[in-house]
Design an enzyme around this catalytic site. Sequence first.
Site, PDB file in Angstrom:
ATOM      1  N   CYS A  42       0.850  -1.185   0.000  1.00 28.49           N
ATOM      2  CA  CYS A  42       0.000   0.000   0.000  1.00 28.49           C
ATOM      3  C   CYS A  42       0.894   1.246   0.000  1.00 28.49           C
ATOM      4  O   CYS A  42       1.709   1.402  -0.899  1.00 28.49           O
ATOM      5  CB  CYS A  42      -0.967  -0.016   1.176  1.00 28.49           C
TER       6      CYS A  42
ATOM      7  N   ASP B 157      -8.450  -1.136  -7.697  1.00 28.86           N
ATOM      8  CA  ASP B 157      -7.761  -0.188  -6.825  1.00 28.86           C
ATOM      9  C   ASP B 157      -7.920   1.223  -7.379  1.00 28.86           C
ATOM     10  O   ASP B 157      -7.248   1.607  -8.330  1.00 28.86           O
ATOM     11  CB  ASP B 157      -6.282  -0.560  -6.747  1.00 28.86           C
TER      12      ASP B 157
ATOM     13  N   HIS C  31      -7.165  -3.366  -3.378  1.00 26.11           N
ATOM     14  CA  HIS C  31      -6.106  -2.672  -2.654  1.00 26.11           C
ATOM     15  C   HIS C  31      -5.979  -3.296  -1.273  1.00 26.11           C
ATOM     16  O   HIS C  31      -6.950  -3.362  -0.515  1.00 26.11           O
ATOM     17  CB  HIS C  31      -6.470  -1.182  -2.535  1.00 26.11           C
TER      18      HIS C  31
END
Length: 258
Positions: A134, A189, A221
């Site tokens: 991330c 995402d 994500h």
Amino acid sequence: MSSIRGTSVDIPTQDGTADAYLVYPDDHSPHPAVLLYMDAFGLRPHLKKMADRLAEHGYTVLVPNVFYRHGRSPVVDLPEFIDPSARPDLFQQIMPMMQELTPERVERDSEAWLRLLADCPQAAKGPVGVTGYCMGARLALRTAGAHPDRVAAVAGFHGGQLATDAPDSPHRVVDRITAEAYFGHADQDRSMPPEQMQRLEQALTDAGVRHRCEVYPGAQHGYTQSDTASYDAEAAERHWRELLALLERTLGGARTAS
């Protein structure tokens, strides 16, 4: 499976002292080093388990608390299972800390993380690998750009905002990278839309960086994080295969482990 030893360490930085998790094979030998950057939810048991898995494959792994300016981990009170849709207050706490991680701060901090590994008797001399998740993918990219002489491999998984229009977008450092790079994008995402994927790919190609960027179908994500609602077991295992192959190509030292 290799026997491993994990410990908490404190790392002096230009802005204070950061707590971190260090884990390594318990065989009294130095092993190739890997810097693992956390996601926005921070240094917690799940990330330590990820570091442990890398250590079982023959690596010395450091996971720093990059939010250390706001306290020791856990900086944010997290539930055992993280579902951001059920806890919108989490990102209200986390976003300001993320925004404070300016490129300048990331570069300063990365010097401290790499210095710890350089001085660590359990870490082999020579280049290191860096992986991030991330927001950690952005930190990994910036670290590889800031320390091309130290970083031989850089990986990012479900990273967001890697190639924006901003003048300080992370992708703008790729012309300084000498590492081999791998990015595993989540195709569900919103923080890394197709145009950013294409921009990152083009930047890496133009800079002559040896790399592969892949999209993981159906993955959200956060797909590697098993303590969150975004976890995707199939995508996570694919990530492990790609990460371990990258580290073995660039650092060596990998072992067979279950």
